[in-house]
Scaffold this motif. Structure first.
Motif, short mmCIF file in Angstrom:
data_model
loop_
_atom_site.label_atom_id
_atom_site.label_comp_id
_atom_site.label_asym_id
_atom_site.label_seq_id
_atom_site.Cartn_x
_atom_site.Cartn_y
_atom_site.Cartn_z
N ARG A 250 0.83 -1.21 0.00
CA ARG A 250 0.00 0.00 0.00
C ARG A 250 0.86 1.25 0.00
O ARG A 250 0.46 2.30 -0.50
N GLY A 251 2.06 1.13 0.56
CA GLY A 251 2.96 2.27 0.60
C GLY A 251 4.22 1.92 1.35
O GLY A 251 4.44 0.79 1.78
N ALA A 252 5.08 2.93 1.50
CA ALA A 252 6.35 2.74 2.21
C ALA A 252 6.83 4.09 2.71
O ALA A 252 6.41 5.15 2.23
N ALA A 253 7.72 4.03 3.69
CA ALA A 253 8.43 5.22 4.17
C ALA A 253 9.91 4.89 4.15
O ALA A 253 10.34 3.90 4.74
N MET A 254 10.68 5.72 3.47
CA MET A 254 12.11 5.49 3.32
C MET A 254 12.86 6.70 3.85
O MET A 254 12.69 7.82 3.36
N ASP A 255 13.72 6.45 4.85
CA ASP A 255 14.53 7.53 5.41
C ASP A 255 16.02 7.32 5.18
O ASP A 255 16.81 8.25 5.34
N VAL A 256 16.41 6.10 4.83
CA VAL A 256 17.82 5.78 4.59
C VAL A 256 17.94 5.10 3.24
O VAL A 256 17.03 4.40 2.78
N PHE A 257 19.11 5.29 2.59
CA PHE A 257 19.25 4.88 1.20
C PHE A 257 20.62 4.28 0.93
O PHE A 257 21.58 4.52 1.66
N ARG A 258 20.70 3.52 -0.15
CA ARG A 258 21.95 2.86 -0.52
C ARG A 258 23.00 3.90 -0.87
O ARG A 258 24.19 3.70 -0.61
N GLN A 259 22.59 4.99 -1.49
CA GLN A 259 23.49 6.09 -1.81
C GLN A 259 22.90 7.38 -1.27
O GLN A 259 21.75 7.70 -1.54
N GLU A 260 23.70 8.10 -0.47
CA GLU A 260 23.25 9.37 0.08
C GLU A 260 24.27 10.45 -0.22
O GLU A 260 25.46 10.23 -0.04
N PRO A 261 23.81 11.63 -0.68
CA PRO A 261 22.42 12.00 -0.97
C PRO A 261 21.80 11.10 -2.05
O PRO A 261 22.51 10.60 -2.93
N LEU A 262 20.51 10.95 -1.98
CA LEU A 262 19.79 10.14 -2.95
C LEU A 262 19.89 10.79 -4.33
O LEU A 262 19.57 11.96 -4.50
N PRO A 263 20.37 10.05 -5.35
CA PRO A 263 20.52 10.63 -6.70
C PRO A 263 19.20 11.15 -7.26
O PRO A 263 18.13 10.60 -6.98
N ALA A 264 19.29 12.18 -8.07
CA ALA A 264 18.09 12.80 -8.64
C ALA A 264 17.34 11.85 -9.56
O ALA A 264 16.13 12.02 -9.78
N ASP A 265 18.04 10.85 -10.11
CA ASP A 265 17.39 9.92 -11.03
C ASP A 265 16.82 8.69 -10.33
O ASP A 265 16.34 7.76 -10.99
N SER A 266 16.84 8.67 -9.01
CA SER A 266 16.27 7.53 -8.28
C SER A 266 14.76 7.47 -8.49
O SER A 266 14.08 8.50 -8.38
N PRO A 267 14.21 6.30 -8.76
CA PRO A 267 12.76 6.17 -8.95
C PRO A 267 11.97 6.45 -7.68
O PRO A 267 10.76 6.65 -7.73
N LEU A 268 12.65 6.46 -6.55
CA LEU A 268 11.96 6.74 -5.29
C LEU A 268 11.33 8.13 -5.27
O LEU A 268 10.27 8.34 -4.67
N TRP A 269 11.98 9.10 -5.94
CA TRP A 269 11.48 10.47 -5.93
C TRP A 269 10.09 10.58 -6.54
O TRP A 269 9.27 11.40 -6.10
N GLU A 270 9.82 9.79 -7.55
CA GLU A 270 8.56 9.89 -8.28
C GLU A 270 7.52 8.87 -7.83
O GLU A 270 6.41 8.86 -8.35
N CYS A 271 7.87 8.05 -6.86
CA CYS A 271 6.97 6.97 -6.44
C CYS A 271 5.84 7.51 -5.55
O CYS A 271 6.10 8.13 -4.51
N GLU A 272 4.61 7.27 -5.95
CA GLU A 272 3.47 7.69 -5.13
C GLU A 272 3.32 6.77 -3.93
O GLU A 272 3.80 5.64 -3.92
N ASN A 273 2.61 7.27 -2.92
CA ASN A 273 2.38 6.52 -1.68
C ASN A 273 3.68 6.14 -0.99
O ASN A 273 3.77 5.08 -0.36
N LEU A 274 4.68 6.99 -1.13
CA LEU A 274 5.96 6.75 -0.48
C LEU A 274 6.41 8.02 0.24
O LEU A 274 6.54 9.08 -0.37
N ILE A 275 6.61 7.92 1.54
CA ILE A 275 7.17 9.02 2.32
C ILE A 275 8.69 8.96 2.16
O ILE A 275 9.31 7.92 2.42
N LEU A 276 9.30 10.04 1.75
CA LEU A 276 10.74 10.09 1.53
C LEU A 276 11.33 11.23 2.36
O LEU A 276 10.97 12.39 2.17
#
Length: 318
Positions: A250-276
């Motif tokens: 139904r959704g997800a919340a992501m606060d930590v990432f494999r690469q930080e800062p999170l790259p601009a081309d990460s699909p996470l940025w555009e993913c709906e129902n996801l708290i980033l």
């Protein structure tokens, strides 16, 4: 003498350390700025977010007499643990200072999804006053929390007042306060399909990296929520996106990432129902004050007043 390499340490913090321990503290913005004579004689290093010549993993080669590193973070995956162990250097971290902000973060995420806040924001943007859809409650939900240390226990304690069934996962499956049930990692794989929320607090170790693979995440209950606040490299981020898009999650919340800062081309940025959020679940205005309190206690313990806290077992990596 103590050297601090930490941008967030304020003059008031240095004054407190000196006042309560009698030790002189020298502050530098980077390791490169520390004069060689000091590097060669230094025994105590207070640090956070170190960078040695741009290396992703900090090494302590420039400090031949170093005996103790106080790390102002709970995670230690940026450090060369093998080097510390081989040289007999004591490592202490800031475990425990995150319990309040991280507990509040998890509660916020769960309320966000149960109260359908994304929908309300969308309605606000459209200027629509729509009361046709009812929202959920925390009461009666079941969660599986991977990591039952001090942060996990604090989260479980906070959520226990909402009549949530709280299950924990650790390496031994031993009983832990505030958890109704605890499972080993192997047992949890069978339980993950029966819960509404899965929360990762896993540290980054040789045994946990890539733990939440797509195959593993697919075992989650349809319509459940995944929250990642441990370490980013334990989660397959692309799999999270795909499972949300396919309505498995139904959704997800992501606060930590494999690469930080999170790259601009990460699909996470555009993913709906996801708290980033940008690795902020553990941070608050009181973060550095609590770190300094731990350090002061450990300096005093090193002089014989009590025992040091948060001493890392370098062979276990936590």
């Amino acid at each position: 003498m103590i050297v601090a390499v930490c941008e967030e340490v304020l003059p008031s913090h240095l004054e407190k350390i000196s006042r309560e321990t009698g030790e002189e503290v020298l502050l530098y913005s980077s390791v490169k700025e520390i004069p060689n004579p000091i590097k060669e004689s230094l025994e105590v290093l207070l640090a956070y977010g170190l960078s040695f010549d741009g290396r992703p993993i900090a090494t302590f080669e420039p400090f031949p007499k170093l005996r103790w590193v106080q790390w102002f973070s709970a995670g230690i995956d940026d450090l060369d643990i093998c080097e510390l162990a081989a040289r007999g250097i004591t490592l202490t971290n800031a475990s425990g200072i995150h319990i309040k902000p991280m507990s509040e973060y998890v509660l916020m995420c769960m309320l966000y999804f149960e109260k359908d806040m994304a929908r309300y924001q969308s309605l606000k943007n459209k200027k629509q006053f729509d009361r046709s859809k009812l929202v959920g409650e925390l009461t009666g939900l079941k969660m599986l929390l991977y990591g039952t240390g001090v942060i996990g226990q604090a989260i479980a304690k906070t959520l226990s007042q909402f009549n949530i069934t709280i299950c924990g996962v650790n390496t031994s499956g031993k009983t832990v306060p505030y958890f109704q049930e605890t499972y080993t990692l192997e047992e949890a794989e069978k339980e993950i399909g029966n819960v509404d929320y899965v929360i990762s607090l896993l540290p980054s170790t040789t045994n946990t990296r890539n733990f939440f693979s797509k195959a593993y995440l697919q075992k989650m209950k349809p319509g459940s929520i995944f929250i990642s606040i441990g370490r980013g490299d334990v989660v397959d981020e692309q799999a999270v996106v795909e499972l949300i898009q396919s309505k498995v999650l139904r959704g997800a919340a992501m606060d930590v990432f494999r690469q930080e800062p999170l790259p601009a081309d990460s699909p996470l940025w555009e993913c709906e129902n996801l708290i980033l959020t940008p690795h902020m679940s553990a941070k608050s205005i009181y973060y550095m004050d609590r770190c300094v309190d731990i350090f002061v206690k450990n300096v005093k313990a090193r002089k014989g007043d009590g025992e040091m806290i948060n001493v890392i077992n370098t062979s276990r990596e936590y």
